[in-house]
Design an enzyme around this catalytic site. Structure first.
Site, short mmCIF file in Angstrom:
data_model
loop_
_atom_site.label_atom_id
_atom_site.label_comp_id
_atom_site.label_asym_id
_atom_site.label_seq_id
_atom_site.Cartn_x
_atom_site.Cartn_y
_atom_site.Cartn_z
N ALA A 201 -20.70 8.90 -34.66
CA ALA A 201 -19.76 7.50 -34.71
C ALA A 201 -20.28 6.65 -33.38
O ALA A 201 -20.69 5.31 -33.29
CB ALA A 201 -18.42 7.62 -34.88
N GLU B 22 -18.98 10.02 -22.21
CA GLU B 22 -18.81 11.36 -22.99
C GLU B 22 -18.17 12.36 -22.04
O GLU B 22 -18.63 12.52 -21.04
CB GLU B 22 -20.28 11.77 -23.69
CG GLU B 22 -20.36 13.36 -24.23
CD GLU B 22 -19.30 13.44 -25.38
OE1 GLU B 22 -19.33 12.70 -26.26
OE2 GLU B 22 -18.93 14.46 -25.24
N ASN C 110 -19.01 16.91 -32.84
CA ASN C 110 -19.11 17.82 -33.98
C ASN C 110 -20.33 17.47 -34.91
O ASN C 110 -20.54 18.33 -35.48
CB ASN C 110 -17.57 17.72 -34.51
CG ASN C 110 -16.57 18.59 -34.10
OD1 ASN C 110 -16.99 19.54 -33.61
ND2 ASN C 110 -15.43 18.14 -33.84
N GLY D 262 -23.16 20.40 -40.96
CA GLY D 262 -24.22 20.58 -41.79
C GLY D 262 -25.25 19.75 -41.92
O GLY D 262 -26.31 20.06 -42.44
N GLY D 263 -24.93 18.49 -41.46
CA GLY D 263 -26.17 17.41 -41.36
C GLY D 263 -26.36 16.92 -42.71
O GLY D 263 -27.31 16.21 -42.96
N ASP E 261 -8.29 13.12 -28.38
CA ASP E 261 -7.69 12.31 -27.50
C ASP E 261 -7.66 10.90 -27.85
O ASP E 261 -6.59 10.23 -27.43
CB ASP E 261 -8.59 12.42 -26.36
CG ASP E 261 -8.90 13.71 -25.68
OD1 ASP E 261 -8.53 14.80 -26.28
OD2 ASP E 261 -9.66 14.04 -24.56
N ARG F 126 -13.13 21.44 -51.40
CA ARG F 126 -13.15 22.20 -50.23
C ARG F 126 -11.62 22.85 -50.13
O ARG F 126 -11.54 24.09 -49.61
CB ARG F 126 -13.55 21.57 -49.03
CG ARG F 126 -14.85 21.18 -48.95
CD ARG F 126 -15.28 20.34 -47.78
NE ARG F 126 -16.90 20.51 -47.44
CZ ARG F 126 -17.58 19.77 -46.50
NH1 ARG F 126 -16.88 19.67 -45.57
NH2 ARG F 126 -18.89 20.09 -46.72
N GLU G 131 -14.65 10.23 -37.34
CA GLU G 131 -13.34 11.03 -37.56
C GLU G 131 -11.99 10.59 -36.95
O GLU G 131 -11.17 11.07 -37.33
CB GLU G 131 -13.91 12.40 -37.27
CG GLU G 131 -12.89 13.60 -37.84
CD GLU G 131 -13.17 14.91 -37.53
OE1 GLU G 131 -14.53 15.17 -37.17
OE2 GLU G 131 -12.40 15.80 -37.75
P1 ADP Z 1 -17.79 11.37 -34.75
O1 ADP Z 1 -18.41 12.15 -36.06
O2 ADP Z 1 -16.40 10.67 -35.22
O3 ADP Z 1 -18.69 10.97 -33.86
P2 ADP Z 1 -17.81 13.63 -33.10
O4 ADP Z 1 -16.90 15.05 -33.12
O5 ADP Z 1 -19.23 14.03 -33.39
O6 ADP Z 1 -17.04 12.64 -33.90
O7 ADP Z 1 -17.90 13.04 -31.47
C1 ADP Z 1 -16.72 12.75 -30.81
C2 ADP Z 1 -17.24 12.73 -29.38
O8 ADP Z 1 -16.15 12.19 -28.43
C3 ADP Z 1 -17.57 14.24 -28.85
O9 ADP Z 1 -18.68 14.36 -28.05
C4 ADP Z 1 -16.41 14.45 -27.69
O10 ADP Z 1 -16.61 15.43 -26.61
C5 ADP Z 1 -16.13 13.15 -27.25
N1 ADP Z 1 -14.75 12.84 -26.73
C6 ADP Z 1 -13.52 13.24 -27.07
N2 ADP Z 1 -12.69 12.90 -26.33
C7 ADP Z 1 -13.30 12.18 -25.53
C8 ADP Z 1 -12.59 11.57 -24.13
N3 ADP Z 1 -11.43 11.57 -23.92
N4 ADP Z 1 -13.29 10.73 -23.47
C9 ADP Z 1 -14.83 10.83 -23.70
N5 ADP Z 1 -15.33 11.40 -24.60
C10 ADP Z 1 -14.68 12.27 -25.69
#
Ligand code: ADP
Length: 640
Positions: A149, A168, A176, A181-182, A404, A464, A606
């Site tokens: 996202a 990040e 995630n 599974g993409g 977070d 699921r 998410e």
């Molecule tokens: P989505 O599918 O919604 O994009 P993901 O799990 O793929 O969710 O990505 C969420 C990202 O946000 C991860 O790379 C995670 O490490 C990052 N993240 C989570 N908490 C924090 C934070 N406090 N500060 C910066 N990045 C964060």
């Protein structure tokens, strides 16, 4: 502060102090110069290194083979050699979130140093670490989270001309999304016209159309799908689909808990999102399939392993843009709110230095869910659906995605919804919860689930949550996913989700994969009664012949089991996705409990809590992050 170009040419701000640059430190005791090789156990299997040594220094490190999660392990493979060579030390920081691969590289290099007669203590001197100075940066749009996202939003906002900073928490991009599974669901009639017809579809559709509407929105959607279905029946096409039917299935499949208007925004934009991804370089297999828990044949498989294709496409799209920068190892702690408007983010670097980010137009939170956070899982999921989501339950999630942003938004006034809605995925590795070792080229159409009594026990094409509950009710609490040569004609060509061949999985006895020439042999490998397994497969084939739903309600009967070799691997449900989170409107604006908008704050992916309801359809998460990432990126860039 140094600037480095990494991967797709993106600008990465790396803090030299963190790595303790120490390049003048050479070994005092001479080593035998030469090229050495070693192998170390990493996450998914062995990792091989080739190390060049002079008499007093490590001069080159190559990772010559690795089977760790693609897209994630790449960061350690790229960064760790550099860190070790720059510091001439094995005491370097591992890449955050990629610690196992990083550790294997360190151990491999240590092995090579040992072979060369090095005094290891000379390469294990503590590195001096100084804290970087606090930073204050500003941009039009600040994005928190570099998963699907966040990157979808970044690509969109940057393309519109806005300046963008993405932070990040971990040392890699992808979250995630990159280990998923993409799979991507979209009505795409051009492709679906060629999908095999299924007799069970008629029942699926008529059941949904004859349901008593629960509100006017539902009634209108049913009528729309009815009209589309009637029109379809007057054609000679094989498989009906439309964004409205996708929406109705998504809503029903989530127990009507999601927000239907938002679901329709997702499904109405799914095909445009699919095409946009392709324009960014994303590649899909051409045929349509039915992903695990997708409930319909509208799933497109990514060509590259797991979710790596999406993340690569976003990174490629951002590469070279001088209005975009990203900061890894930077964790958002809170939002800066001034006069009721969100105007920035307080964050910290890995060494604890402060990073203050000001956003002129908007902040986008894209920090994902909390399925990997045991404490939050237990706190929010008190219901009867999942009796125990405690530490004994595996997760498919990567570390770092811990919910977070949800609470940062809440602290700024956002309403949280559906927090108790947690998804378990049925096809996870029995021991680790990961899905990378799974291979099922025909997805649901080509597999059956078998319990330890050698019997089927659930419809494999169902939801699921239903499947996970059924597995948990089996005496052993896990099952085998069984396929034959009909689905896997060539084990050298059939790939796991993370890109390893089935041959490799079998030869290395990974993820519990077993195979046998006959069903008797497979039953012995699985430890189930052979007679039961044979009866079960025969009965399944009968349904293919008759095209009648079975006693479990399965309707997808496309592939008959005609021949061996036979293949199986064990699966157990693991915490996978959280459907609840921040309340947003269709523009990804964040809402308070009274429905008012929190100015300046957008959420996508998410982290949000309104899209999937009680159960997310498999293949809808990629659509969610693509579509809503784009919407959040567009609106934040415009300050709407
Ligand atoms: P989505 O599918 O919604 O994009 P993901 O799990 O793929 O969710 O990505 C969420 C990202 O946000 C991860 O790379 C995670 O490490 C990052 N993240 C989570 N908490 C924090 C934070 N406090 N500060 C910066 N990045 C964060």
């Amino acid at each position: 502060m140094t600037k480095k170009i990494v991967g797709g040419g993106l600008v990465l701000f790396l803090l030299a102090a963190v790595f303790g640059c120490n390049s003048s430190a050479r070994a005092k005791t001479p080593m035998r110069a030469g090229t050495y090789t070693a192998s170390a156990r990493a996450l998914n299997g062995p990792l091989a290194v080739e190390v060049k040594l002079s008499t007093d220094a490590i001069t080159d490190i190559k990772i010559t083979s690795s089977v760790d999660s693609p897209g994630v392990s790449d960061w350690a493979i790229e960064l760790m050699p550099r860190r070790i060579i720059e510091s001439q030390s094995l005491m370097v920081d591992v890449v955050t979130g990629v610690s196992i691969t990083s550790g294997a590289i360190i151990r491999g290099v240590e092995d090579c140093l040992g072979q060369a007669g090095a005094v290891l203590a000379e390469f294990k001197r503590p590195l001096s670490r100084t804290r970087a100075p606090d930073q204050e940066l500003s941009a039009d749009v600040v994005i928190v989270g570099g998963g699907g996202a966040g990157l979808s939003a970044a690509a969109t906002a940057a393309a519109s001309g806005a300046s963008v900073i993405l932070i990040e928490k971990t040392g890699f991009l992808g979250g995630n999304s990159i280990v998923s599974g993409g799979i991507y669901n979209t009505a795409n009639p051009e492709k679906q016209d060629h999908a095999p017809a299924e007799s069970g579809v008629e029942k699926l559709i008529t059941d949904a159309l004859t349901e008593r509407p629960v509100n006017e929105e539902h009634r209108a959607l049913i009528e729309k799908v009815r009209a589309e279905y009637e029109a379809f029946k007057r054609t000679n096409k094989t498989l009906f689909d439309s964004p409205s039917w996708h929406a109705l299935q998504t809503w029903n499949g989530g127990d009507k808990i999601g927000t239907l208007s938002i679901i329709q925004i997702m499904t109405n934009n799914a095909l445009a999102g699919f095409r946009w991804l392709q324009e960014q370089g994303m590649e899909f297999y051409p045929n349509v399939t039915q992903g695990s828990g997708s409930l319909y044949q509208r799933t497109f498989r990514a060509l590259m392993p797991n979710g790596t294709g999406y993340i690569k496409a976003f990174r490629d799209s951002l590469a070279g843009r001088n209005n975009y920068s990203q900061m890894l190892d930077t964790t958002a702690k809170s939002l800066i709110v001034e006069g009721g408007r969100v105007v920035g983010v307080n964050a910290v670097g890995k060494d604890g230095h402060k990073v203050t980010l000001r956003a002129a137009r908007g902040v986008i939170l894209a920090t994902g869910g909390f399925a990997g956070n045991v404490e939050l899982r237990q706190k929010y999921c008190q219901g009867e659906k999942w009796p125990d989501l405690g530490p004994s339950l595996n997760t498919s999630n990567v570390p770092g995605v811990t919910g977070d942003g949800i609470f940062m938004a809440e602290a700024a006034g956002a309403k949280l919804v559906n927090m108790e809605q947690i998804q378990l995925l049925q096809v996870c590795n029995k021991d680790t919860g990961a899905i990378g070792g799974n291979a099922y080229p025909n997805y649901v159409a080509g597999y059956v689930f078998i319990n330890m009594n050698g019997e089927r026990f659930v419809r494999e094409d169902g939801r699921r949550d239903d499947i996970s509950k059924s597995i948990m009710a089996q005496s052993e609490g896990y099952m085998y996913l069984v396929q034959s040569a009909d689905s896997i004609p060539d084990t050298d060509k059939a790939l796991t989700l993370d890109g390893r061949t089935v041959t490799y999985m079998l030869e290395n006895k990974l993820s519990g994969w077993v195979s046998a020439a006959t069903l008797d042999g497979l039953a012995a490998e699985m430890g189930v009664p052979a007679g039961n397994l044979k009866t079960t497969i025969d009965a399944f084939n009968t349904h293919i012949d008759t095209q009648r739903p079975d006693e479990f309600g399965r309707v997808l009967f496309n592939y008959k089991y005609t021949k061996g070799p036979w293949y199986a691997f064990p699966c157990k449900p693991a915490a996978h996705h959280t459907m609840g989170g921040v309340l947003i409107d269709g523009d990804c604006r964040t809402l308070r409990a009274d429905g008012s908008v929190i100015p300046g704050l957008y959420c996508a992916g998410e982290i949000t809590g309104v899209v999937h309801g009680g159960n997310r359809l498999g293949g809808n998460a990629m659509v969610d992050f693509t579509v809503f990432g784009r919407i959040a990126g567009t609106n934040a860039a415009a300050g709407r």
